[in-house]
Design a protein around this motif. Structure first.
Motif, PDB file in Angstrom:
ATOM      1  N   GLN A   1       0.837  -1.207   0.000  1.00 49.70           N
ATOM      2  CA  GLN A   1       0.000   0.000   0.000  1.00 49.70           C
ATOM      3  C   GLN A   1       0.872   1.258   0.000  1.00 49.70           C
ATOM      4  OE1 GLN A   1      -3.175   0.602  -0.478  1.00 49.70           O
ATOM      5  NE2 GLN A   1      -2.991   2.781  -0.083  1.00 49.70           N
ATOM      6  N   LEU A   2       1.919   1.272   0.819  1.00 54.71           N
ATOM      7  CA  LEU A   2       2.792   2.451   0.869  1.00 54.71           C
ATOM      8  C   LEU A   2       3.566   2.652  -0.429  1.00 54.71           C
ATOM      9  CD1 LEU A   2       4.052   2.184   4.559  1.00 54.71           C
ATOM     10  CD2 LEU A   2       2.465   3.878   3.615  1.00 54.71           C
ATOM     11  N   LEU A   3       3.853   1.578  -1.151  1.00 57.99           N
ATOM     12  CA  LEU A   3       4.488   1.709  -2.464  1.00 57.99           C
ATOM     13  C   LEU A   3       3.503   2.254  -3.500  1.00 57.99           C
ATOM     14  CD1 LEU A   3       6.712  -1.493  -2.742  1.00 57.99           C
ATOM     15  CD2 LEU A   3       7.475   0.887  -2.755  1.00 57.99           C
TER      16      LEU A   3
ATOM     17  N   ASP B  82      -4.146   2.662   6.674  1.00 60.86           N
ATOM     18  CA  ASP B  82      -5.418   2.692   7.393  1.00 60.86           C
ATOM     19  C   ASP B  82      -6.463   1.874   6.664  1.00 60.86           C
ATOM     20  OD1 ASP B  82      -7.354   3.940   9.332  1.00 60.86           O
ATOM     21  OD2 ASP B  82      -8.175   4.745   7.459  1.00 60.86           O
ATOM     22  N   HIS B  83      -7.330   1.225   7.441  1.00 58.68           N
ATOM     23  CA  HIS B  83      -8.500   0.558   6.868  1.00 58.68           C
ATOM     24  C   HIS B  83      -9.605   1.606   6.758  1.00 58.68           C
ATOM     25  CE1 HIS B  83      -6.280  -2.989   8.239  1.00 58.68           C
ATOM     26  NE2 HIS B  83      -6.882  -3.593   7.235  1.00 58.68           N
TER      27      HIS B  83
ATOM     28  N   HIS C 152     -12.309  -3.071  10.143  1.00 57.85           N
ATOM     29  CA  HIS C 152     -12.475  -4.494   9.859  1.00 57.85           C
ATOM     30  C   HIS C 152     -13.081  -5.269  11.025  1.00 57.85           C
ATOM     31  CE1 HIS C 152      -8.935  -5.544  12.280  1.00 57.85           C
ATOM     32  NE2 HIS C 152      -8.379  -4.451  11.763  1.00 57.85           N
ATOM     33  N   ARG C 153     -12.932  -4.792  12.240  1.00 61.88           N
ATOM     34  CA  ARG C 153     -13.505  -5.412  13.445  1.00 61.88           C
ATOM     35  C   ARG C 153     -13.214  -6.917  13.535  1.00 61.88           C
ATOM     36  NH1 ARG C 153     -14.391  -0.666  14.749  1.00 61.88           N
ATOM     37  NH2 ARG C 153     -16.368   0.433  14.572  1.00 61.88           N
ATOM     38  N   GLY C 154     -12.012  -7.313  13.079  1.00 64.24           N
ATOM     39  CA  GLY C 154     -11.613  -8.704  13.187  1.00 64.24           C
ATOM     40  C   GLY C 154     -12.010  -9.586  12.023  1.00 64.24           C
ATOM     41  N   ASP C 155     -12.657  -9.034  11.015  1.00 65.51           N
ATOM     42  CA  ASP C 155     -13.062  -9.813   9.838  1.00 65.51           C
ATOM     43  C   ASP C 155     -11.864  -9.914   8.892  1.00 65.51           C
ATOM     44  OD1 ASP C 155     -14.010 -10.677   7.357  1.00 65.51           O
ATOM     45  OD2 ASP C 155     -15.938  -9.654   7.604  1.00 65.51           O
ATOM     46  N   TRP C 156     -11.330 -11.117   8.717  1.00 67.79           N
ATOM     47  CA  TRP C 156     -10.128 -11.325   7.919  1.00 67.79           C
ATOM     48  C   TRP C 156     -10.312 -10.875   6.469  1.00 67.79           C
ATOM     49  CZ3 TRP C 156      -5.221 -11.821   8.820  1.00 67.79           C
ATOM     50  CH2 TRP C 156      -4.365 -12.277   7.820  1.00 67.79           C
ATOM     51  N   ALA C 157     -11.467 -11.112   5.886  1.00 72.53           N
ATOM     52  CA  ALA C 157     -11.711 -10.716   4.490  1.00 72.53           C
ATOM     53  C   ALA C 157     -11.650  -9.200   4.339  1.00 72.53           C
ATOM     54  CB  ALA C 157     -13.054 -11.254   4.019  1.00 72.53           C
ATOM     55  N   VAL C 158     -12.225  -8.472   5.277  1.00 68.78           N
ATOM     56  CA  VAL C 158     -12.194  -7.007   5.233  1.00 68.78           C
ATOM     57  C   VAL C 158     -10.772  -6.517   5.537  1.00 68.78           C
ATOM     58  CG1 VAL C 158     -13.138  -4.889   6.261  1.00 68.78           C
ATOM     59  CG2 VAL C 158     -14.615  -6.864   5.905  1.00 68.78           C
ATOM     60  N   PHE C 159     -10.088  -7.177   6.471  1.00 74.10           N
ATOM     61  CA  PHE C 159      -8.727  -6.807   6.844  1.00 74.10           C
ATOM     62  C   PHE C 159      -7.781  -6.902   5.651  1.00 74.10           C
ATOM     63  CE2 PHE C 159      -4.484  -7.786   8.468  1.00 74.10           C
ATOM     64  CZ  PHE C 159      -4.295  -6.773   9.396  1.00 74.10           C
ATOM     65  N   THR C 160      -7.918  -7.932   4.839  1.00 69.21           N
ATOM     66  CA  THR C 160      -7.001  -8.162   3.726  1.00 69.21           C
ATOM     67  C   THR C 160      -7.479  -7.575   2.396  1.00 69.21           C
ATOM     68  OG1 THR C 160      -8.007 -10.323   3.337  1.00 69.21           O
ATOM     69  CG2 THR C 160      -6.053 -10.259   4.748  1.00 69.21           C
ATOM     70  N   ASP C 161      -8.610  -6.900   2.377  1.00 65.44           N
ATOM     71  CA  ASP C 161      -9.145  -6.296   1.155  1.00 65.44           C
ATOM     72  C   ASP C 161      -8.314  -5.063   0.786  1.00 65.44           C
ATOM     73  OD1 ASP C 161     -10.598  -5.259  -0.926  1.00 65.44           O
ATOM     74  OD2 ASP C 161     -12.388  -4.807   0.273  1.00 65.44           O
ATOM     75  N   ARG C 162      -7.554  -5.153  -0.286  1.00 67.58           N
ATOM     76  CA  ARG C 162      -6.670  -4.047  -0.701  1.00 67.58           C
ATOM     77  C   ARG C 162      -7.447  -2.773  -1.035  1.00 67.58           C
ATOM     78  NH1 ARG C 162      -1.608  -6.225  -1.420  1.00 67.58           N
ATOM     79  NH2 ARG C 162      -1.603  -8.459  -1.792  1.00 67.58           N
ATOM     80  N   SER C 163      -8.668  -2.914  -1.511  1.00 66.37           N
ATOM     81  CA  SER C 163      -9.455  -1.722  -1.859  1.00 66.37           C
ATOM     82  C   SER C 163      -9.949  -0.991  -0.606  1.00 66.37           C
ATOM     83  CB  SER C 163     -10.638  -2.099  -2.750  1.00 66.37           C
ATOM     84  OG  SER C 163     -11.556  -2.902  -2.032  1.00 66.37           O
ATOM     85  N   ASN C 164      -9.782  -1.592   0.565  1.00 65.36           N
ATOM     86  CA  ASN C 164     -10.193  -0.977   1.822  1.00 65.36           C
ATOM     87  C   ASN C 164      -9.019  -0.297   2.532  1.00 65.36           C
ATOM     88  OD1 ASN C 164     -12.072  -0.351   3.902  1.00 65.36           O
ATOM     89  ND2 ASN C 164     -11.362  -2.093   5.088  1.00 65.36           N
ATOM     90  N   LEU C 165      -7.869  -0.196   1.864  1.00 67.43           N
ATOM     91  CA  LEU C 165      -6.689   0.403   2.477  1.00 67.43           C
ATOM     92  C   LEU C 165      -6.419   1.779   1.895  1.00 67.43           C
ATOM     93  CD1 LEU C 165      -4.247  -2.655   2.432  1.00 67.43           C
ATOM     94  CD2 LEU C 165      -5.677  -1.865   4.329  1.00 67.43           C
TER      95      LEU C 165
END
Length: 126
Positions: A56-58, A79-80, A84-97
């Motif tokens: 993301q930083l790149l 930042d998300h 994500h509140r602990g939801d792995w799918a939301v945590f790893t979603d690149r479009s949410n960063l």
């Protein structure tokens, strides 16, 4: 075995000698909720430390919020957008960063915490 020298507690005026930081009486409390503590491990995974965060930083090396104001500030935090509140799918979603500078990330986090507290107060007052 070599031990660290004892030093006074970091709390102003406390003279209790400790090996590092604060004495038991003045140790800062962890302000994270139990829920937040339960998913903190996600930030220690290789997916976050070796892929998502550096990627993301790149992709976005400057703070998104500062850029909206016309400033060009280097981003230091990832930042998300939606918590994500602990939801792995939301945590790893690149479009949410999004990339943010420390100041903007702190401001956004504080606003989210105040909003959450306000919602809890409103529910409690009913």
């Amino acid at each position: 075995m070599v031990q660290k020298p004892l030093r006074p507690c970091r709390h102003p005026g406390c003279t209790t000698l400790v090996t590092g930081g604060y004495c038991d009486l003045h140790r800062p409390k962890d302000s994270r909720s139990d829920a937040a503590k339960s998913w903190h491990w996600m930030y220690l995974t290789p997916e976050w430390t070796e892929d998502l965060r550096p990627g993301q930083l790149l992709r976005e090396p400057f703070c998104r919020e500062c850029a909206r104001r016309g400033d060009r500030t280097p981003a230091t935090e990832v930042d998300h957008i939606q918590p994500h509140r602990g939801d792995w799918a939301v945590f790893t979603d690149r479009s949410n960063l999004q990339s943010l500078c420390h100041s903007c990330h702190s401001r956004k986090t504080m606003a989210e915490m105040q909003q959450k507290r306000g919602a809890l107060r409103a529910r409690w007052q009913r």
